[in-house]
Scaffold this active site. Structure first.
Site, PDB file in Angstrom:
ATOM      1  N   ASP A 184       0.866  -1.185   0.000  1.00  0.00           N
ATOM      2  CA  ASP A 184       0.000   0.000   0.000  1.00  0.00           C
ATOM      3  C   ASP A 184       0.910   1.245   0.000  1.00  0.00           C
ATOM      4  OD1 ASP A 184       0.821  -0.642   2.617  1.00  0.00           O
ATOM      5  OD2 ASP A 184      -0.900   0.361   3.521  1.00  0.00           O
TER       6      ASP A 184
ATOM      7  N   ASP B 245       7.321   3.664   3.452  1.00  0.00           N
ATOM      8  CA  ASP B 245       8.206   2.531   3.759  1.00  0.00           C
ATOM      9  C   ASP B 245       7.992   1.393   2.760  1.00  0.00           C
ATOM     10  OD1 ASP B 245       5.698   2.223   4.988  1.00  0.00           O
ATOM     11  OD2 ASP B 245       6.468   0.878   6.527  1.00  0.00           O
ATOM     12  N   ASP B 246       6.770   1.295   2.215  1.00  0.00           N
ATOM     13  CA  ASP B 246       6.533   0.330   1.135  1.00  0.00           C
ATOM     14  C   ASP B 246       7.464   0.625  -0.036  1.00  0.00           C
ATOM     15  OD1 ASP B 246       3.953   1.251   2.474  1.00  0.00           O
ATOM     16  OD2 ASP B 246       3.348  -0.705   1.715  1.00  0.00           O
TER      17      ASP B 246
ATOM     18  N   GLU C 136      -2.059  -2.601  15.364  1.00  0.00           N
ATOM     19  CA  GLU C 136      -1.148  -2.118  14.320  1.00  0.00           C
ATOM     20  C   GLU C 136      -1.984  -1.796  13.077  1.00  0.00           C
ATOM     21  OE1 GLU C 136       0.865  -2.418  10.720  1.00  0.00           O
ATOM     22  OE2 GLU C 136      -0.347  -4.096  11.458  1.00  0.00           O
TER      23      GLU C 136
ATOM     24  N   ASN D  88      -1.918  -2.104   9.680  1.00  0.00           N
ATOM     25  CA  ASN D  88      -2.261  -3.056   8.612  1.00  0.00           C
ATOM     26  C   ASN D  88      -3.332  -4.055   9.084  1.00  0.00           C
ATOM     27  OD1 ASN D  88      -0.421  -1.913   6.848  1.00  0.00           O
ATOM     28  ND2 ASN D  88       1.189  -3.399   7.312  1.00  0.00           N
TER      29      ASN D  88
ATOM     30  N   HIS E 203       9.316  -0.040   8.664  1.00  0.00           N
ATOM     31  CA  HIS E 203       8.613  -1.293   8.967  1.00  0.00           C
ATOM     32  C   HIS E 203       8.674  -2.318   7.836  1.00  0.00           C
ATOM     33  CE1 HIS E 203       6.901   1.087  12.232  1.00  0.00           C
ATOM     34  NE2 HIS E 203       6.449   1.958  11.342  1.00  0.00           N
ATOM     35  N   ASP E 204       8.163  -1.906   6.668  1.00  0.00           N
ATOM     36  CA  ASP E 204       7.970  -2.863   5.576  1.00  0.00           C
ATOM     37  C   ASP E 204       9.289  -3.422   5.047  1.00  0.00           C
ATOM     38  OD1 ASP E 204       5.383  -2.104   5.936  1.00  0.00           O
ATOM     39  OD2 ASP E 204       5.186  -0.997   4.060  1.00  0.00           O
TER      40      ASP E 204
END
Lengths: 323, 329
Positions: free
Chosen positions: B11, B15-16, B179, B181, B258-259
Site C-alpha cells: 500500500d 516505507d513500502d 497495528e 495493517n 517497517h515494511d
C-alpha cells in the site's frame, strides 16, 4: 433470451430452480457457480453436476465457488455448524447431503474458480448479465471486493434471501443471509439493480403433494425429479418447520420464475434493506426499512413481500415440462 | 544461492516504497509481481506510487496488479472507526506532515498496471507455480491474499510461506491496541492465520529496531543512485512526520522502516533476533481491541495450536548493512 448466471448451494430447491432456468426457452444460463450453504462445497458442486448430467445438459459450465463464508466462521463460536454436511444424516431433512440422483460420471466443474470466472465474465461481456444467487452471497461479494467495476455489467441481481417477518434458521434470520451476513451487506450496497425474493414471498408460494403429482405427470426428466424433490421437502417441512398440511415452499424456484413472470411475486416495493452483522441474537437478520428510518438512504432494492401461489404453481408446472 | 521468488503486496506508502526498491534491487530476490491494496493511501495512489518506484529503480518490467480498494468487512459498520478512515481519499491528509503522502516525491510515470485484478492474478500465478515455490510478502492490509484464499482454497498448499509486516504486542500502535495493517482488515489477517500456511509476523515490536537516522540516510544518499536518493528522501520525510506526531515511532533517533524489515527477513531470517513460535489470533470483536493481535501465552489453561512465528526484535546493524549493501550493488 435473457442471459443469466445462477449461484447455487444445491440443495433440493436449488435443483428445482436450476431446472426451471435451463428448461425455459427464454433464459440462457451462461454458467452456474456453486457455493457453501445448504451443504459444504463438495456436496453442492457434485449435486449441481449430477443434476446437469441427469438432464443431459452437461454443456452448461459449473464453477466451484467458496468453501467458506467471507468472515462469519472466523470466530469459532459464531457459526460452529458451518460447513454443513457429512456429520449427521437426517433422512427426513429437506435437502440431505446428496440429491437423490445417480452420481455424476462425466460432468465435472471447470478448472477456474467461481470468483475468478465472475470477474472474467463480467469484465469481458458485451451484453449485461442478470445474476440469480439463491444461496449465500459469498462468491459475488468476494468478486465485488476484488474488482468493484464488474457491477457495471450486471443487468440485475435477483436474490433469494432475507426476510421481513420470518426466520428459518434462527428466529431472526433467513438461512442464506445468516450464513454470510457480510457478503449480503456488500452485495446490497453494491449499487446494482436488485430484486429480493425473501421468505415472505416464498412462504406464500407453497406447493402441495397433489400438485407435485400433477408436475410428475408432465413426464420430462425435470418433472419427475422436481416432483420427487418437492415430496422430500414436504416430508422434511412436516418434521422440522410445519408450514401447512402436505405443503412446502420451493424458495429458489420463485426467484427464477420471477424472471419469466414478475407477477409470481406480489406486494413488491422499493426499499432500503440492511443486514445485521453484529454477532448477536439477530446476526444475519434483514433490516427492512418499511418506516423510512434510514433517512439518508435511498432504496437499494425491490423487495417482494408476498407471492401469487396459483401463478407460481402453474408456471412451475409449465416450465418443467417445456422441453 | 537460488533466488527467492516473492510476490509483494503493498500500500505504497513511504516505507513500502523502500521495501519495493530493496526487493527489486536485491540479487537474492526475484519479484514475480506486485499487488497493490488500499491502506496508507487509496488504491489508485498506492498503484501509481508503486509504478513510480519501479520506474525509479529501472524495473518497469515487473508487473503490477491493482487490488482491493476496501477491506473485507471492517468498514461495513457505518459507526466503526475503520469506516471513518477507509477508503483513504486523495487530498484528505496534510501532505507536509504526512508519513505517507498521496504521491511519492518521484516524477509521474508512463508505466501502467496490468488489466487483471490482483486477486485473480494471485490465484492464477499460485495455481500455476510449483508447490512451495513462491513466498508472499504482504506489507499492507492483507485483503488481496485473504480474498484469494477464500475464492480458491487450492492456492493454500502452493504458498511456500508468508512473511508479513503487521501486528504488535508491546509497542504503542496507532489505535492503542492495533497495528495499522491488521486494524484496516482484521478479518483478512485472521483468514491468513487460520490458513495453515507458515507465517512470520514482522511486528511493530520488531520494526522498532529497524530505525534509521539522519546520518544513515546521508550515507545512503552518498551512494548517488536514484533509488538511494529516494530512500534518503523518504527517511527524512518519515523523520519529519514522526516529529510532527510527537516522535511516536522515532524514539528520538530514527525513522522505523517497517515494511523493509519484512523484505530483509525473507533472505536474512537471522535479522529477526527474537521470535516466538506461538498461537496468534486477531480480535474481531468491534470493541477497543478490534484488530489487536492476541498472542497465546497461557498454554496451561487454554492450549491453542501454534500458527505464527511472531518476531519481537531485530538486529538494527544487520538491517542497515543489508539495506545499504542492496542499494549500493
Amino acid at each position: 433470451m435473457r442471459k443469466i448466471i445462477l449461484d447455487v448451494d444445491t440443495g433440493t430447491d436449488d435443483a428445482i430452480a436450476i431446472m426451471c432456468a435451463i428448461q425455459s426457452p427464454r433464459l440462457e444460463v451462461v454458467g452456474i457457480c456453486t457455493v457453501n450453504g445448504n451443504r459444504g462445497i463438495t456436496y453442492t458442486t457434485e449435486n449441481t453436476c449430477r443434476l446437469l448430467e441427469y438432464l443431459g445438459r452437461e454443456e452448461i459450465p459449473v464453477y466451484k465457488g467458496c468453501a467458506l463464508p467471507m468472515v462469519s466462521t472466523l470466530p469459532a463460536w459464531r457459526r460452529p455448524e458451518i460447513p454443513y454436511g457429512g456429520k449427521e444424516f437426517k433422512a427426513q431433512e429437506v435437502h440431505g447431503d446428496w440429491l437423490d440422483l445417480p452420481p455424476s460420471k462425466n460432468k465435472k466443474p471447470e478448472a477456474m474458480d467461481a470468483v475468478s470466472w465472475y470477474i472474467k465474465t463480467l469484465s469481458e461481456t458485451k451484453e449485461k448479465i442478470t445474476l440469480v444467487p439463491v444461496g449465500p452471497l459469498t462468491n459475488l461479494a468476494i468478486a465485488l471486493r476484488a474488482k468493484p467495476e464488474i457491477v457495471e455489467n450486471i443487468e440485475e441481481i435477483v436474490i433469494m434471501g432475507g426476510a421481513y417477518a420470518h426466520g428459518n434458521i434462527t428466529a431472526a434470520a433467513e438461512f442464506n443471509w445468516w450464513c454470510d451476513p457480510e457478503a449480503a451487506k456488500i452485495v446490497m450496497d453494491c449499487g446494482a439493480k436488485i430484486t429480493i425474493v425473501p421468505l415472505d414471498a416464498t412462504h406464500k408460494a407453497l406447493v402441495s403433494g397433489s400438485e407435485a403429482d400433477e408436475i410428475e405427470k408432465g413426464g420430462t426428466k425435470a418433472c419427475i425429479a422436481a416432483a420427487d424433490f418437492i415430496k422430500r421437502r414436504i416430508r422434511g417441512y412436516a418434521v422440522f418447520q410445519p408450514v401447512g398440511d402436505d405443503m412446502t415452499p420451493v424458495h429458489d424456484a420463485l426467484a427464477v420464475l420471477y424472471l419469466l413472470d414478475e407477477g409470481v411475486c406480489e406486494d413488491v416495493h422499493e426499499m432500503y434493506v440492511d443486514v445485521d452483522c453484529g454477532h448477536g441474537a439477530s446476526d444475519g437478520m434483514s433490516i427492512v426499512d418499511v418506516d423510512h428510518r434510514y433517512e439518508d438512504k435511498a432504496p437499494n432494492c425491490r423487495f417482494a413481500f408476498s407471492a401469487n401461489r396459483e401463478k407460481f404453481v402453474k408456471l412451475l408446472t409449465e416450465v418443467l415440462k417445456a422441453r | 544461492m537460488e533466488k527467492r521468488k516473492i510476490i509483494l503486496d503493498v500500500d505504497t506508502g513511504s516505507d513500502d516504497a523502500i521495501a519495493i526498491a530493496a526487493a527489486v534491487l536485491c540479487e537474492d530476490i526475484e519479484v514475480v509481481g506486485i499487488c497493490t491494496v488500499g491502506g496508507n493511501v487509496e488504491v489508485k495512489n498506492t498503484t501509481d506510487n508503486t509504478l513510480r518506484v519501479l520506474e525509479c529503480c529501472g524495473r518497469g518490467d515487473i508487473p503490477v496488479y491493482r487490488g482491493a480498494a476496501l477491506p473485507l468487512a471492517s468498514t461495513l459498520q457505518p459507526w466503526g472507526l475503520q469506516a471513518a478512515v477507509l477508503p483513504r481519499t486523495e487530498g484528505k491528509i496534510a501532505q507536509e506532515k504526512a508519513v505517507h503522502p498521496d504521491h511519492l516525491p518521484l516524477p509521474p510515470t508512463q508505466l501502467t498496471a496490468r488489466p487483471q485484478s490482483a486477486v485473480v492474478w494471485l490465484i492464477n500465478t499460485l495455481l500455476e507455480s510449483e508447490d512451495k515455490e513462491i513466498t508472499l510478502v504482504p506489507v499492507g492490509p492483507v485483503t488481496n491474499i485473504a480474498l484469494a484464499m477464500r475464492a480458491d482454497e487450492r492456492i493454500i498448499p502452493k504458498i511456500k510461506e508468508i512473511v508479513l509486516m503487521g501486528g504488535s504486542h508491546d509497542t504503542y500502535p496507532p489505535t492503542q491496541a492495533s497495528e495499522f495493517n491488521v486494524w484496516c482488515d482484521p478479518e483478512a489477517m485472521e483468514i491468513l492465520l487460520q490458513s495453515g500456511v507458515k507465517i512470520t509476523m514482522v511486528s511493530l515490536d520488531a520494526t522498532g529496531h529497524a530505525c534509521l537516522d539522519r546520518n544513515q540516510a546521508d550515507m545512503i544518499r552518498a551512494i548517488g543512485t536514484s533509488p538511494a536518493n529516494l530512500t534518503a528522501d523518504l527517511i527524512y520525510q518519515r523523520l519529519k512526520a514522526s516529529a510532527a506526531e510527537g516522535d511516536r515511532e522515532g524514539k528520538g533517533v530514527g525513522a522505523a522502516l517497517h515494511d523493509v524489515l519484512a523484505v530483509c527477513a525473507v533472505v536474512h531470517p537471522q535479522v529477526l533476533t527474537e521470535i516466538d513460535h506461538t498461537s496468534c489470533h486477531v480480535d474481531l470483536g468491534h470493541g477497543y481491541a478490534y484488530g489487536e493481535t492476541v498472542l497465546g501465552r497461557n498454554y496451561k489453561f487454554s492450549p491453542m495450536p501454534k500458527n505464527c512465528y511472531y518476531a519481537k526484535k531485530a538486529d538494527s546493524r544487520m538491517f542497515f548493512d543489508w539495506l545499504y549493501g542492496v542499494l549500493k550493488e
